[in-house]
Design a protein around this motif. Sequence first.
Motif, PDB file in Angstrom:
ATOM      1  N   PRO A  69      -0.867   5.378  14.144  1.00  0.00           N
ATOM      2  CA  PRO A  69      -1.283   4.290  13.266  1.00  0.00           C
ATOM      3  C   PRO A  69      -2.162   4.816  12.140  1.00  0.00           C
ATOM      4  O   PRO A  69      -2.886   5.794  12.309  1.00  0.00           O
ATOM      5  CB  PRO A  69      -2.087   3.367  14.177  1.00  0.00           C
ATOM      6  N   TRP A  70      -2.116   4.170  11.024  1.00  0.00           N
ATOM      7  CA  TRP A  70      -2.960   4.460   9.846  1.00  0.00           C
ATOM      8  C   TRP A  70      -2.737   5.850   9.274  1.00  0.00           C
ATOM      9  O   TRP A  70      -3.590   6.400   8.600  1.00  0.00           O
ATOM     10  CB  TRP A  70      -4.442   4.258  10.162  1.00  0.00           C
ATOM     11  N   ARG A  71      -1.578   6.424   9.527  1.00  0.00           N
ATOM     12  CA  ARG A  71      -1.285   7.728   8.941  1.00  0.00           C
ATOM     13  C   ARG A  71      -0.878   7.543   7.480  1.00  0.00           C
ATOM     14  O   ARG A  71      -0.638   6.433   7.030  1.00  0.00           O
ATOM     15  CB  ARG A  71      -0.180   8.424   9.725  1.00  0.00           C
ATOM     16  N   ALA A  72      -0.786   8.649   6.755  1.00  0.00           N
ATOM     17  CA  ALA A  72      -0.317   8.599   5.370  1.00  0.00           C
ATOM     18  C   ALA A  72       1.090   7.998   5.352  1.00  0.00           C
ATOM     19  O   ALA A  72       1.892   8.244   6.251  1.00  0.00           O
ATOM     20  CB  ALA A  72      -0.309  10.007   4.778  1.00  0.00           C
ATOM     21  N   ARG A  73       1.357   7.192   4.341  1.00  0.00           N
ATOM     22  CA  ARG A  73       2.689   6.593   4.247  1.00  0.00           C
ATOM     23  C   ARG A  73       3.058   6.349   2.797  1.00  0.00           C
ATOM     24  O   ARG A  73       2.223   6.020   1.975  1.00  0.00           O
ATOM     25  CB  ARG A  73       2.779   5.310   5.057  1.00  0.00           C
ATOM     26  N   VAL A  74       4.340   6.504   2.561  1.00  0.00           N
ATOM     27  CA  VAL A  74       4.823   6.308   1.202  1.00  0.00           C
ATOM     28  C   VAL A  74       4.795   4.835   0.816  1.00  0.00           C
ATOM     29  O   VAL A  74       4.562   4.498  -0.341  1.00  0.00           O
ATOM     30  CB  VAL A  74       6.228   6.933   1.013  1.00  0.00           C
ATOM     31  N   LEU A  75       5.006   3.925   1.793  1.00  0.00           N
ATOM     32  CA  LEU A  75       5.016   2.495   1.473  1.00  0.00           C
ATOM     33  C   LEU A  75       4.691   1.675   2.715  1.00  0.00           C
ATOM     34  O   LEU A  75       5.222   1.926   3.787  1.00  0.00           O
ATOM     35  CB  LEU A  75       6.394   2.078   0.935  1.00  0.00           C
ATOM     36  N   ASP A  76       3.816   0.709   2.514  1.00  0.00           N
ATOM     37  CA  ASP A  76       3.467  -0.239   3.570  1.00  0.00           C
ATOM     38  C   ASP A  76       3.531  -1.631   2.955  1.00  0.00           C
ATOM     39  O   ASP A  76       2.841  -1.900   1.966  1.00  0.00           O
ATOM     40  CB  ASP A  76       2.066   0.062   4.099  1.00  0.00           C
ATOM     41  N   LEU A  77       4.361  -2.494   3.505  1.00  0.00           N
ATOM     42  CA  LEU A  77       4.518  -3.875   3.046  1.00  0.00           C
ATOM     43  C   LEU A  77       4.192  -4.802   4.204  1.00  0.00           C
ATOM     44  O   LEU A  77       4.820  -4.708   5.257  1.00  0.00           O
ATOM     45  CB  LEU A  77       5.957  -4.128   2.569  1.00  0.00           C
ATOM     46  N   ASP A  78       3.212  -5.686   4.008  1.00  0.00           N
ATOM     47  CA  ASP A  78       2.803  -6.607   5.067  1.00  0.00           C
ATOM     48  C   ASP A  78       2.837  -8.051   4.575  1.00  0.00           C
ATOM     49  O   ASP A  78       2.419  -8.338   3.455  1.00  0.00           O
ATOM     50  CB  ASP A  78       1.371  -6.312   5.538  1.00  0.00           C
ATOM     51  N   ILE A  79       3.299  -8.945   5.447  1.00  0.00           N
ATOM     52  CA  ILE A  79       3.198 -10.379   5.183  1.00  0.00           C
ATOM     53  C   ILE A  79       1.787 -10.789   5.573  1.00  0.00           C
ATOM     54  O   ILE A  79       1.376 -10.618   6.717  1.00  0.00           O
ATOM     55  CB  ILE A  79       4.238 -11.172   5.999  1.00  0.00           C
ATOM     56  N   GLY A 124       0.815  -1.200   0.000  1.00  0.00           N
ATOM     57  CA  GLY A 124       0.000   0.000   0.000  1.00  0.00           C
ATOM     58  C   GLY A 124       0.851   1.253   0.000  1.00  0.00           C
ATOM     59  O   GLY A 124       1.976   1.256   0.495  1.00  0.00           O
ATOM     60  N   SER A 125       0.308   2.312  -0.598  1.00  0.00           N
ATOM     61  CA  SER A 125       0.970   3.617  -0.618  1.00  0.00           C
ATOM     62  C   SER A 125      -0.086   4.689  -0.834  1.00  0.00           C
ATOM     63  O   SER A 125      -1.023   4.496  -1.605  1.00  0.00           O
ATOM     64  CB  SER A 125       2.002   3.685  -1.750  1.00  0.00           C
ATOM     65  N   GLY A 129       7.570   8.658  -7.911  1.00  0.00           N
ATOM     66  CA  GLY A 129       6.335   9.242  -8.404  1.00  0.00           C
ATOM     67  C   GLY A 129       5.122   8.897  -7.567  1.00  0.00           C
ATOM     68  O   GLY A 129       5.224   8.715  -6.355  1.00  0.00           O
ATOM     69  N   PRO A 130       3.950   8.784  -8.230  1.00  0.00           N
ATOM     70  CA  PRO A 130       2.693   8.571  -7.504  1.00  0.00           C
ATOM     71  C   PRO A 130       2.627   7.188  -6.856  1.00  0.00           C
ATOM     72  O   PRO A 130       3.422   6.292  -7.181  1.00  0.00           O
ATOM     73  CB  PRO A 130       1.620   8.735  -8.584  1.00  0.00           C
ATOM     74  N   PRO A 131       1.672   7.002  -5.922  1.00  0.00           N
ATOM     75  CA  PRO A 131       1.587   5.744  -5.178  1.00  0.00           C
ATOM     76  C   PRO A 131       1.607   4.471  -6.034  1.00  0.00           C
ATOM     77  O   PRO A 131       2.267   3.500  -5.657  1.00  0.00           O
ATOM     78  CB  PRO A 131       0.276   5.891  -4.402  1.00  0.00           C
TER      79      PRO A 131
END
Length: 166
Positions: free
Chosen positions: A95-105, A12-13, A21-23
């Motif tokens: 938690p759940w703030r804007a983020r450039v990248l979220d990687l989850d297993i 997610g981004s 660039g964009p998400p």
Amino acid sequence: MAARWRYLLALGSNVRHPRHGPPRAVLEAALAQLQQSGVALVSSASTIETDPIGPSIRRYANSAAVIETGLDPPDLLALLKHVEHAFGRRPGGQPWRARVLDLDIVLWSGGAFASDELTVPHPLFRKRAFVLLPAAEIAPGWRDPLSGRTVRQLRARLTRPCAGHR
């Protein structure tokens, strides 16, 4: 020869990256970075746009990927955190703030795993359409080791209309 594990990842981004660039492009660049780190990309889902959870106001780009690697869950988590950091994500904060990248297993071919830092399957994935919609595109038959349901079944349970009250 080391064991090769398969993982289902959620990506997610919702913040533009100055170089990538964009998400949507951030998610593609993150997958490329994982491959450069020795992770094999088996398949990746289409990117969808979703409303944020919590205080963020920016819409998210979400996707999923099936990868293969010899890394065990804690070592893969360390790699994912390293990639997030390289893209500008910093630990802590709201938690759940804007983020450039979220990687989850989300899932692991080894079944369930739990430690202080990581729980697989991801504890909330069964309730998140932004995970299940892309995941069902690339891993519909993958079974949740705890519920026994496939990703397709979990997505259907989450997205089907509810019956009206009588």
